[in-house]
Design a protein around this motif. Structure first.
Motif, PDB file in Angstrom:
ATOM      1  N   SER A  51      58.928  64.873 -21.541  1.00  0.00           N
ATOM      2  CA  SER A  51      58.295  65.513 -22.416  1.00  0.00           C
ATOM      3  C   SER A  51      57.237  66.572 -22.020  1.00  0.00           C
ATOM      4  N   GLU A  52      56.704  66.578 -20.700  1.00  0.00           N
ATOM      5  CA  GLU A  52      55.736  67.233 -20.422  1.00  0.00           C
ATOM      6  C   GLU A  52      56.431  68.838 -19.885  1.00  0.00           C
ATOM      7  N   LEU A  53      57.626  68.881 -19.943  1.00  0.00           N
ATOM      8  CA  LEU A  53      58.646  70.036 -19.689  1.00  0.00           C
ATOM      9  C   LEU A  53      59.199  70.600 -20.906  1.00  0.00           C
ATOM     10  N   ALA A  54      58.785  70.159 -21.784  1.00  0.00           N
ATOM     11  CA  ALA A  54      59.625  70.408 -23.022  1.00  0.00           C
ATOM     12  C   ALA A  54      59.716  71.820 -23.440  1.00  0.00           C
ATOM     13  N   GLY A  55      58.288  72.630 -23.204  1.00  0.00           N
ATOM     14  CA  GLY A  55      58.324  74.043 -23.200  1.00  0.00           C
ATOM     15  C   GLY A  55      58.988  75.049 -22.222  1.00  0.00           C
ATOM     16  N   ASP A  56      59.207  74.393 -21.039  1.00  0.00           N
ATOM     17  CA  ASP A  56      59.919  75.109 -20.034  1.00  0.00           C
ATOM     18  C   ASP A  56      61.252  75.652 -20.405  1.00  0.00           C
ATOM     19  N   ARG A  57      61.587  76.677 -19.653  1.00  0.00           N
ATOM     20  CA  ARG A  57      63.023  76.970 -19.246  1.00  0.00           C
ATOM     21  C   ARG A  57      63.813  76.172 -18.104  1.00  0.00           C
ATOM     22  N   TRP A  58      64.984  75.949 -18.343  1.00  0.00           N
ATOM     23  CA  TRP A  58      65.432  75.119 -17.351  1.00  0.00           C
ATOM     24  C   TRP A  58      66.676  75.950 -16.571  1.00  0.00           C
ATOM     25  N   MET A  59      66.771  75.821 -15.337  1.00  0.00           N
ATOM     26  CA  MET A  59      68.010  76.567 -14.842  1.00  0.00           C
ATOM     27  C   MET A  59      68.804  75.620 -14.093  1.00  0.00           C
ATOM     28  N   ALA A  73      67.449  79.834  -8.557  1.00  0.00           N
ATOM     29  CA  ALA A  73      66.425  78.880  -9.445  1.00  0.00           C
ATOM     30  C   ALA A  73      65.326  78.646  -8.676  1.00  0.00           C
ATOM     31  N   ALA A  74      65.504  78.561  -7.146  1.00  0.00           N
ATOM     32  CA  ALA A  74      64.076  78.123  -6.386  1.00  0.00           C
ATOM     33  C   ALA A  74      63.317  79.510  -6.459  1.00  0.00           C
ATOM     34  N   SER A  75      63.723  80.496  -6.419  1.00  0.00           N
ATOM     35  CA  SER A  75      62.902  81.788  -6.508  1.00  0.00           C
ATOM     36  C   SER A  75      62.280  82.032  -7.793  1.00  0.00           C
ATOM     37  N   LEU A  76      63.058  81.550  -8.988  1.00  0.00           N
ATOM     38  CA  LEU A  76      62.383  81.531 -10.321  1.00  0.00           C
ATOM     39  C   LEU A  76      61.312  80.537 -10.526  1.00  0.00           C
ATOM     40  N   VAL A  77      61.530  79.440  -9.851  1.00  0.00           N
ATOM     41  CA  VAL A  77      60.648  78.351 -10.018  1.00  0.00           C
ATOM     42  C   VAL A  77      59.360  78.963  -9.352  1.00  0.00           C
ATOM     43  N   ALA A  78      59.326  79.607  -8.063  1.00  0.00           N
ATOM     44  CA  ALA A  78      58.154  79.977  -7.380  1.00  0.00           C
ATOM     45  C   ALA A  78      57.345  81.028  -8.293  1.00  0.00           C
ATOM     46  N   THR A  79      57.975  81.644  -9.180  1.00  0.00           N
ATOM     47  CA  THR A  79      57.261  82.850 -10.037  1.00  0.00           C
ATOM     48  C   THR A  79      57.225  82.160 -11.229  1.00  0.00           C
ATOM     49  N   GLY A  80      57.291  81.086 -11.506  1.00  0.00           N
ATOM     50  CA  GLY A  80      56.746  80.217 -12.677  1.00  0.00           C
ATOM     51  C   GLY A  80      57.868  80.616 -14.047  1.00  0.00           C
ATOM     52  N   GLU A  81      59.122  80.942 -13.707  1.00  0.00           N
ATOM     53  CA  GLU A  81      60.034  81.430 -14.850  1.00  0.00           C
ATOM     54  C   GLU A  81      60.753  80.237 -15.331  1.00  0.00           C
ATOM     55  N   VAL A  95      61.945  75.730 -14.444  1.00  0.00           N
ATOM     56  CA  VAL A  95      61.830  74.477 -13.569  1.00  0.00           C
ATOM     57  C   VAL A  95      63.494  74.141 -13.476  1.00  0.00           C
ATOM     58  N   THR A  96      63.816  73.115 -12.467  1.00  0.00           N
ATOM     59  CA  THR A  96      65.043  72.946 -12.446  1.00  0.00           C
ATOM     60  C   THR A  96      65.017  71.489 -11.629  1.00  0.00           C
ATOM     61  N   VAL A  97      66.454  70.680 -11.740  1.00  0.00           N
ATOM     62  CA  VAL A  97      66.564  69.528 -10.862  1.00  0.00           C
ATOM     63  C   VAL A  97      66.686  69.908  -9.564  1.00  0.00           C
ATOM     64  N   CYS A  98      66.397  69.026  -8.712  1.00  0.00           N
ATOM     65  CA  CYS A  98      66.365  69.113  -7.211  1.00  0.00           C
ATOM     66  C   CYS A  98      66.905  67.919  -6.430  1.00  0.00           C
ATOM     67  N   GLN A  99      67.288  67.724  -5.270  1.00  0.00           N
ATOM     68  CA  GLN A  99      67.377  66.797  -4.639  1.00  0.00           C
ATOM     69  C   GLN A  99      66.278  66.246  -4.298  1.00  0.00           C
ATOM     70  N   ALA A 100      66.313  64.866  -4.032  1.00  0.00           N
ATOM     71  CA  ALA A 100      65.013  63.949  -3.624  1.00  0.00           C
ATOM     72  C   ALA A 100      64.619  64.533  -2.345  1.00  0.00           C
ATOM     73  N   THR A 101      65.297  64.992  -1.335  1.00  0.00           N
ATOM     74  CA  THR A 101      65.029  65.561  -0.014  1.00  0.00           C
ATOM     75  C   THR A 101      64.464  66.888   0.085  1.00  0.00           C
ATOM     76  N   CYS A 102      64.458  67.485  -1.052  1.00  0.00           N
ATOM     77  CA  CYS A 102      63.830  68.677  -1.028  1.00  0.00           C
ATOM     78  C   CYS A 102      62.608  68.729  -0.859  1.00  0.00           C
ATOM     79  N   LEU A 103      61.831  69.807   0.036  1.00  0.00           N
ATOM     80  CA  LEU A 103      60.572  70.092   0.407  1.00  0.00           C
ATOM     81  C   LEU A 103      60.064  70.732  -0.411  1.00  0.00           C
TER      82      LEU A 103
END
Length: 314
Positions: free
Chosen positions: A187-195, A228-236, A238-246
């Motif tokens: 619910s905290e991500l309701a207003g975000d775009r997802w990739m 997706a990682a590039s767009l996450v970094a610029t605030g565009e 959010v996206t799902v990722c593997q648990a091992t992601c750093l």
């Protein structure tokens, strides 16, 4: 100045570590030398590739463009070198296929230490890799099966489960309000775009199902997870990722409340002998990256998972 593979490798290291100091240490060079090299590369390309701040180095729009082309070239060159060395030494090769995983580097290194010379075929489609194993074009494949979207297992393949259920986390901009807590509610991500990368077997359907179950209908963009990682970094996005992601200086990784999405990690081959040859090194490599990922390490230490990864030290 003509760009060489070593220049592209340096750019990838800076982006991955978020720091000239850490990148220089990873590459085994002095930081002043790397800084000089970066300035020459930027002069050759006609613009800044990274923004330098006290928090580290972040790719500029030009940098993200260059990195999107550089990463596949660096990966292909590594594969070329590996295959050429194997052919020159006439070493027996283990033909590996894999979907994306941070465990790959450690897996390949351990196989070489065991006198097995691996070749690597990457593909976003687990089903395509399984078919290649069944057809004899690969010896083993390490794949992710998205929860609720069973893979099509060809007849005659043998499977070994590495992890019965790995939770999927979320990557979001480091300055996102939801990063204030270690666990994020959808619910905290309701207003975000997802990739979402719809080329990953089952991924698009599973993510949409997760969001709709939570009562969300966000805007969804389609793209690969490097983008997706590039767009996450610029605030565009959010996206799902593997648990091992750093996490990175510009990107945070957080657990999702209730672990609404998971994957099963499988190793597939035509014979038990081939599984025996590849599985121990993969299990060790996976344990290594699991220990390195802060959010996953915390999740594992809570004892909420039935997985072959041993209990982690406190």
């Amino acid at each position: 100045m003509e760009l060489e593979v070593r220049h592209l490798r340096a750019l990838c290291a800076i982006a991955d570590t978020g720091s000239l100091h850490r990148a220089a240490r990873q590459l085994g060079v002095a930081q002043p030398s790397l800084s000089t090299q970066l300035r020459r590369i930027e002069q050759a390309l006609g613009g800044e590739l990274f923004t330098r701040t006290q928090a580290g180095c972040r790719p500029t729009p030009l940098g993200r463009l260059v990195l999107s082309r550089a990463r596949p070239l660096v990966t292909e060159m590594r594969s070329l070198v590996t295959e050429a060395r194997a052919a020159a030494a006439d070493a027996p090769q283990l033909r590996i296929g894999s979907t994306a995983s941070r465990a790959l580097s450690g897996w390949l290194r351990r196989l070489r230490q065991r006198q097995q010379e691996p070749t690597l075929r990457m593909d976003v489609s687990a089903n395509a890799l399984l078919r290649m194993v069944a057809d004899g074009r690969l010896d083993v494949a390490f794949v992710h099966e998205v929860e609720g979207c069973p893979l099509r297992i060809p007849d005659g393949l043998r499977l070994r489960v590495l992890v019965d259920r790995e939770p999927q986390f979320v990557s979001l901009p480091a300055d996102h309000p939801a990063t204030a807590k270690p666990v994020v509610h959808l619910s905290e991500l309701a207003g975000d775009r997802w990739m979402v990368d719809e080329t990953v077997d089952g991924e698009f359907d599973a993510v949409l199902r997760m969001l709709h179950t939570a009562g969300l209908s966000p805007r969804v963009l389609h793209g690969d997870y490097h983008t997706a990682a590039s767009l996450v970094a610029t605030g565009e996005v959010v996206t799902v990722c593997q648990a091992t992601c750093l996490p990175r200086p510009e990107m945070a990784v957080r657990r999702l409340h209730g672990d609404p999405l998971g994957v099963r990690l499988l190793l597939a081959a035509r014979t038990e002998t081939e599984l025996d040859a590849a599985h121990p090194a993969l299990a060790e490599a996976y344990e290594e990256v699991a220990r390195q990922a802060p959010a996953y390490r915390e999740w594992l230490e809570q004892g909420d998972v039935n997985t072959p990864v041993p209990a982690l030290p406190h």
